[in-house]
Design an enzyme around this catalytic site. Sequence first.
Site, PDB file in Angstrom:
ATOM      1  N   CYS A 270      21.716 -35.228  -3.102  1.00  0.00           N
ATOM      2  CA  CYS A 270      20.471 -34.822  -2.447  1.00  0.00           C
ATOM      3  C   CYS A 270      20.349 -33.295  -2.401  1.00  0.00           C
ATOM      4  O   CYS A 270      21.357 -32.572  -2.422  1.00  0.00           O
ATOM      5  CB  CYS A 270      20.423 -35.337  -1.013  1.00  0.00           C
ATOM      6  SG  CYS A 270      20.320 -37.116  -0.864  1.00  0.00           S
TER       7      CYS A 270
ATOM      8  N   CYS B 172      18.630 -38.137   4.652  1.00  0.00           N
ATOM      9  CA  CYS B 172      19.322 -39.434   4.667  1.00  0.00           C
ATOM     10  C   CYS B 172      20.569 -39.342   5.555  1.00  0.00           C
ATOM     11  O   CYS B 172      21.010 -38.247   5.932  1.00  0.00           O
ATOM     12  CB  CYS B 172      19.702 -39.839   3.236  1.00  0.00           C
ATOM     13  SG  CYS B 172      21.128 -38.962   2.569  1.00  0.00           S
TER      14      CYS B 172
ATOM     15  N   GLU C 289      19.762 -36.070  -9.942  1.00  0.00           N
ATOM     16  CA  GLU C 289      20.080 -37.485 -10.178  1.00  0.00           C
ATOM     17  C   GLU C 289      20.932 -37.626 -11.436  1.00  0.00           C
ATOM     18  O   GLU C 289      21.098 -36.680 -12.213  1.00  0.00           O
ATOM     19  CB  GLU C 289      18.777 -38.284 -10.283  1.00  0.00           C
ATOM     20  CG  GLU C 289      17.984 -38.213  -8.984  1.00  0.00           C
ATOM     21  CD  GLU C 289      16.730 -39.073  -8.977  1.00  0.00           C
ATOM     22  OE1 GLU C 289      16.293 -39.550 -10.052  1.00  0.00           O
ATOM     23  OE2 GLU C 289      16.186 -39.263  -7.866  1.00  0.00           O
TER      24      GLU C 289
ATOM     25  N   ASN D  93      17.429 -31.966  -5.490  1.00  0.00           N
ATOM     26  CA  ASN D  93      18.200 -33.175  -5.804  1.00  0.00           C
ATOM     27  C   ASN D  93      18.487 -33.230  -7.301  1.00  0.00           C
ATOM     28  O   ASN D  93      17.683 -32.797  -8.142  1.00  0.00           O
ATOM     29  CB  ASN D  93      17.507 -34.454  -5.313  1.00  0.00           C
ATOM     30  CG  ASN D  93      16.080 -34.626  -5.745  1.00  0.00           C
ATOM     31  OD1 ASN D  93      15.358 -33.650  -5.950  1.00  0.00           O
ATOM     32  ND2 ASN D  93      15.645 -35.862  -5.904  1.00  0.00           N
TER      33      ASN D  93
ATOM     34  N   CYS E 159      23.401 -37.062   4.326  1.00  0.00           N
ATOM     35  CA  CYS E 159      23.128 -35.625   4.489  1.00  0.00           C
ATOM     36  C   CYS E 159      23.215 -35.207   5.946  1.00  0.00           C
ATOM     37  O   CYS E 159      23.676 -34.104   6.252  1.00  0.00           O
ATOM     38  CB  CYS E 159      21.773 -35.267   3.899  1.00  0.00           C
ATOM     39  SG  CYS E 159      21.802 -35.270   2.101  1.00  0.00           S
TER      40      CYS E 159
ATOM     41  N   GLU F 253      19.652 -31.391   0.077  1.00  0.00           N
ATOM     42  CA  GLU F 253      20.287 -30.795   1.260  1.00  0.00           C
ATOM     43  C   GLU F 253      21.760 -30.487   0.991  1.00  0.00           C
ATOM     44  O   GLU F 253      22.277 -29.442   1.396  1.00  0.00           O
ATOM     45  CB  GLU F 253      20.219 -31.758   2.447  1.00  0.00           C
ATOM     46  CG  GLU F 253      18.825 -32.052   2.948  1.00  0.00           C
ATOM     47  CD  GLU F 253      18.183 -33.263   2.279  1.00  0.00           C
ATOM     48  OE1 GLU F 253      18.380 -33.456   1.052  1.00  0.00           O
ATOM     49  OE2 GLU F 253      17.483 -34.008   2.972  1.00  0.00           O
TER      50      GLU F 253
END
Length: 139
Positions: A63, A94, A54, A52, A97, A65
């Site tokens: 993310c 999530c 940010e 991930n 994703c 993924e």
Amino acid sequence: MNSTRRSFDEQVLETLVAEATQVRLRAHAPYSQFQVGAALLTASGHRFAGCNVENASFSLTICAERVAASTAVASGQRDWIAIAIVSPGGVTPCGACRQYLAEFGQDLLILCVDVQTQSVKRFQLSKLLPHAFDLNSLP
Ligand code: THU
């Protein structure tokens, strides 16, 4: 809905988890402190990792993924069979994703791994995102 259960080489899956565990250490997560690593396996045996990333503009966060998935697509590899996701607690992907992954096939095996205990939960993407919206949904 076509749903295929394939058999997996457990050693290959262990390698996938190890790779996701490694790449997790590269996560840029200064805001949440929640580091996630993902590694995607293709039918031809290629692996693609992501963590991930940010951003100070929070909504730009991506993310692990989706980083792994995008890297695979950019490498010309879309035939995915499994993804390992390593995180604190072994969270499931999530909703965004799930949708992103479902674009390229919903039989995907998802391994959610707790980085502390190493406990692994297995899911099929179609079970986490039933009735997905995809290419076939469009006229
Ligand atoms: N995150 C992932 O990378 N993958 C998941 O499956 C769950 C959430 C990231 C996004 C954000 O950087 C942090 O974890 C907290 O939500």
